[in-house]
Design an enzyme around this catalytic site. Structure first.
Site, PDB file in Angstrom:
ATOM      1  CB  THR A   1      -1.053   0.115   0.766  1.00  6.96           C
ATOM      2  OG1 THR A   1      -1.955  -1.201   1.229  1.00  6.96           O
ATOM      3  CG2 THR A   1      -1.490   1.310   1.076  1.00  6.96           C
TER       4      THR A   1
ATOM      5  CG  LEU B   1      -4.330  -9.706   2.481  1.00  5.00           C
ATOM      6  CD1 LEU B   1      -3.685  -9.717   4.032  1.00  5.00           C
ATOM      7  CD2 LEU B   1      -3.295 -10.927   1.481  1.00  5.00           C
TER       8      LEU B   1
ATOM      9  CB  ALA C   1     -10.311   5.487   4.658  1.00  5.08           C
TER      10      ALA C   1
ATOM     11  CB  CYS D   1      -3.819  -2.392   7.197  1.00  6.08           C
ATOM     12  SG  CYS D   1      -2.537  -3.209   6.385  1.00  6.08           S
TER      13      CYS D   1
HETATM   14  P1  NAD Z   1       5.047  -7.744   6.785  1.00  7.96           P
HETATM   15  O1  NAD Z   1       6.136  -6.206   7.169  1.00  7.96           O
HETATM   16  O2  NAD Z   1       5.166  -8.861   6.815  1.00  7.96           O
HETATM   17  O3  NAD Z   1       6.935  -7.781   5.462  1.00  7.96           O
HETATM   18  C1  NAD Z   1       7.208  -6.966   4.556  1.00  7.96           C
HETATM   19  C2  NAD Z   1       8.914  -7.782   4.455  1.00  7.96           C
HETATM   20  O4  NAD Z   1       9.579  -7.043   3.478  1.00  7.96           O
HETATM   21  C3  NAD Z   1       9.652  -8.012   5.538  1.00  7.96           C
HETATM   22  O5  NAD Z   1       9.496  -9.457   5.622  1.00  7.96           O
HETATM   23  C4  NAD Z   1      10.613  -7.028   5.033  1.00  7.96           C
HETATM   24  O6  NAD Z   1      11.892  -8.021   5.599  1.00  7.96           O
HETATM   25  C5  NAD Z   1      10.673  -7.256   3.953  1.00  7.96           C
HETATM   26  N1  NAD Z   1      11.511  -6.555   3.147  1.00  7.96           N
HETATM   27  C6  NAD Z   1      11.745  -4.900   3.107  1.00  7.96           C
HETATM   28  N2  NAD Z   1      12.486  -4.584   2.361  1.00  7.96           N
HETATM   29  C7  NAD Z   1      12.809  -5.286   1.791  1.00  7.96           C
HETATM   30  C8  NAD Z   1      14.075  -5.156   0.699  1.00  7.96           C
HETATM   31  N3  NAD Z   1      14.927  -4.347   0.620  1.00  7.96           N
HETATM   32  N4  NAD Z   1      14.551  -6.675  -0.359  1.00  7.96           N
HETATM   33  C9  NAD Z   1      13.733  -7.554  -0.079  1.00  7.96           C
HETATM   34  N5  NAD Z   1      13.124  -7.538   1.321  1.00  7.96           N
HETATM   35  C10 NAD Z   1      12.747  -6.655   2.297  1.00  7.96           C
HETATM   36  O7  NAD Z   1       4.431  -6.585   5.970  1.00  7.96           O
HETATM   37  P2  NAD Z   1       3.258  -6.509   5.198  1.00  7.96           P
HETATM   38  O8  NAD Z   1       2.167  -6.671   6.378  1.00  7.96           O
HETATM   39  O9  NAD Z   1       3.411  -8.060   4.222  1.00  7.96           O
HETATM   40  O10 NAD Z   1       2.789  -5.488   4.099  1.00  7.96           O
HETATM   41  C11 NAD Z   1       3.186  -5.923   3.216  1.00  7.96           C
HETATM   42  C12 NAD Z   1       2.647  -4.381   2.396  1.00  7.96           C
HETATM   43  O11 NAD Z   1       1.447  -4.752   2.154  1.00  7.96           O
HETATM   44  C13 NAD Z   1       2.093  -2.874   3.225  1.00  7.96           C
HETATM   45  O12 NAD Z   1       2.402  -2.025   2.051  1.00  7.96           O
HETATM   46  C14 NAD Z   1       1.050  -2.808   3.940  1.00  7.96           C
HETATM   47  O13 NAD Z   1       0.279  -2.062   3.986  1.00  7.96           O
HETATM   48  C15 NAD Z   1       0.287  -3.778   2.495  1.00  7.96           C
HETATM   49  N6  NAD Z   1      -0.738  -4.599   3.243  1.00  7.96           N
HETATM   50  C16 NAD Z   1      -0.842  -4.960   4.412  1.00  7.96           C
HETATM   51  C17 NAD Z   1      -1.539  -5.936   4.400  1.00  7.96           C
HETATM   52  C18 NAD Z   1      -2.232  -7.270   5.677  1.00  7.96           C
HETATM   53  O14 NAD Z   1      -3.175  -7.276   5.944  1.00  7.96           O
HETATM   54  N7  NAD Z   1      -0.813  -7.313   6.433  1.00  7.96           N
HETATM   55  C19 NAD Z   1      -3.361  -6.275   3.823  1.00  7.96           C
HETATM   56  C20 NAD Z   1      -3.067  -5.392   2.831  1.00  7.96           C
HETATM   57  C21 NAD Z   1      -2.079  -4.807   2.171  1.00  7.96           C
END
Ligand code: NAD
Length: 512
Positions: A149, A180, A242, A293
């Site tokens: 996001t 999700l 939101a 989020c």
């Molecule tokens: P998370 O923190 O669980 O996972 C992110 C991963 O990215 C981490 O393991 C980190 O080590 C890795 N990372 C960061 N920089 C890196 C790089 N340069 N190279 C390789 N790996 C790298 O995050 P998440 O909850 O999976 O969320 C990821 C994105 O998805 C965010 O933008 C979030 O807003 C969005 N999102 C999350 C959800 C949710 O429910 N968690 C739902 C929809 C969208």
């Protein structure tokens, strides 16, 4: 898929891992690699104990990563299905990015803690780092997809970065936000309401969007895939979160009115939810939304409005977050009032810590604010039980937000692996989330007498009378969901030691 044969998903987190697993499941001829800099996380994804808990995830990973799904993986017997593995977890940045036809960016995008826009703007460090790696290693023409996001305009930002680091090489940037929900990630990925693909409005942008759409049509009907421009796509994700959060804050604001009057927030929610224009979803009053989020995405939307000079718009959305914080504080104050603002010598148990059931994600749990408020009154112990969160994560969240200078915090907060132990001799039991484990226990026949006692407690006695009973006070503002929690908690008490249930016409109660 005839055109895409290798995908690299950067970020093996809550989004990257499950998304990659489902893409691999439905596109067996595509090799899907999940890349993360965190070697510990990759090791866990390659082990029998995945780093995240999501119902259904284990089976899909066993099939796509190991090539076999068995009833008993330990014994390797009762094979259900076998296929060639096409899901891989790696920390080989150059190799994985370099071989990919399509690269999905699923890295974390938290809120900035300092600097310009602190508390509202998005911290782009992880995303920028991933984009630099893409610039270094990606093959010419690879399609780059934003799964994270991100603020509006990020596709443009990525295009510029790649343009300056890899001049003369063209990359298409797509926005494909993930909708999700944690706890139901696999169900949501398998049956999404819609898939949004944003692209440049050029013909090459459309070609790239079609490539991604083709991967999804392996299991999602084409008419559920919406192809729009990249700005709309980036903004749609922020607006979706939101709007969902806004409904929670709206009903929570009404719960405050209900508590001050004779209205019942569950009855109000039901009444308005039956209106087809409103609908029943996201109308459960509670201690507010949490998770990684909603708060940050509203902050990002607020920051966008501010930077566009739309102060009233920014103010409108920032209220959704403010109300959320005040709801948690109100819940904590209610508990404190029950004890005359003095928790000395009291043990407060908490069932659930994650922001919702079926996830072990401890980030931004609403429990943290409640704990912070309670710790200020120096309770003897805060006893936490959550079936999925691990101890380290819980303690890290509390110390991130808690009174860091209070050296007694660690000894006052204890994490239990057994709910009965957590509740033993507690003065209050707070039901923090609607975890199934709390409900299922209710269905056990041995809980029948407990439920009877609990419903008696709940309906017959005033708050004061319950605390007078001594060992346990039941406190919850979570409406019908937590009424079940209350029953369970009372059940726990009966389990732990039989309680002297106050008779219906107890003279003490009557005289109050
Ligand atoms: P998370 O923190 O669980 O996972 C992110 C991963 O990215 C981490 O393991 C980190 O080590 C890795 N990372 C960061 N920089 C890196 C790089 N340069 N190279 C390789 N790996 C790298 O995050 P998440 O909850 O999976 O969320 C990821 C994105 O998805 C965010 O933008 C979030 O807003 C969005 N999102 C999350 C959800 C949710 O429910 N968690 C739902 C929809 C969208």
């Amino acid at each position: 898929n005839p055109c895409i044969s290798r995908i690299c998903v950067i970020g093996a987190g809550y989004v990257g891992g499950p998304t990659a697993a489902v893409l691999a499941l439905h596109n067996p001829s595509v090799r899907v690699e999940v890349l993360d800099k965190d070697q510990g996380r990759i090791t866990r994804w390659n082990s029998g104990h995945l780093p995240i808990h999501e119902p259904g995830l284990n089976d899909i990973v066993r099939l796509t990563r190991d090539g076999a799904l068995t009833n008993d993986p330990a014994a390797g017997s009762n094979l259900i299905s076998r296929r060639d593995p096409n899901l891989f977890f790696t920390s080989d940045t150059a190799g994985s990015i370099g071989a990919a036809d399509m690269i999905l960016l699923a890295v974390n995008t938290p809120t900035k803690k300092s600097g310009v826009g602190a508390g509202r703007a998005t911290n782009m460090t992880a995303l920028d780092g991933a984009v630099k790696d893409v610039a270094l290693y990606a093959k010419a023409g690879a399609v780059i997809v934003e799964k994270s996001t991100v603020p509006c305009g990020t596709a443009q930002r990525i295009r510029q970065t790649l343009g300056s680091l890899r001049p003369g090489v063209s990359f298409e940037i797509l926005s494909n936000p993930e909708f999700l929900s944690e706890g139901t990630a696999i169900k949501d990925l398998l049956n999404p309401d819609r898939v949004i693909i944003g692209s440049a409005e050029s013909s090459s942008g459309q070609v790239a969007a079609d490539l991604l759409a083709n991967l999804y049509t392996a299991w999602i009907p084409r008419n559920q895939i919406l192809q729009i421009n990249a700005w709309s796509s980036e903004l749609s994700k922020l607006v979706a979160n939101a709007m969902l959060a806004q409904r929670i804050s709206s009903i929570n604001s009404i719960s405050a009115i209900c508590e001050a009057t004779g209205a019942n927030v569950n009855e109000v929610a039901k009444s308005i939810g039956l209106d087809a224009r409103i609908g029943p979803q996201f109308l459960k009053a509670g201690i507010g939304f949490g998770g990684s989020c909603f708060r940050k995405d509203i902050a990002s939307l607020t920051y966008l409005a501010e930077s566009l000079g739309l102060d009233e718009v920014a103010e409108y959305w920032s209220q959704v977050n403010s109300l959320n914080v005040s709801q948690r504080r109100r819940f904590a104050r209610r508990i404190l009032r029950r004890y005359n603002e003095n928790l000395a010598g009291k043990k407060i148990a908490m069932l659930g810590f994650a922001f919702k059931k079926n996830t072990g994600d401890a980030r931004e749990s609403p429990a943290v604010d409640v704990i912070k408020n309670l710790l200020d009154e120096q309770p003897a112990e805060i006893a936490i039980f959550d079936p999925y969160c691990n101890e380290e994560d819980i303690l890290r969240e509390i110390s991130n937000c808690g009174p860091a200078d209070d050296a007694s915090t660690p000894s006052r907060v204890k994490i239990y692996s057994d709910p009965y132990q957590a509740c033993a001799d507690a003065n209050a039991v707070l039901v923090i989330n609607d975890c199934d484990q709390f409900r299922n226990t209710m269905r056990e026949p041995r809980m029948d007498s407990a439920i009877a006692a609990a419903s008696k407690l709940d309906r017959t006695f005033s708050d004061e009378c319950i605390s007078e009973l001594g060992a346990l006070s039941l406190i919850s503002e979570r409406g019908s969901q937590s009424l079940q929690g209350i029953d369970y908690v009372a059940g726990l008490r009966v389990e732990l030691k039989p309680i002297p249930v106050c008779p219906k016409d107890c003279p003490d109660c009557k005289s109050r």
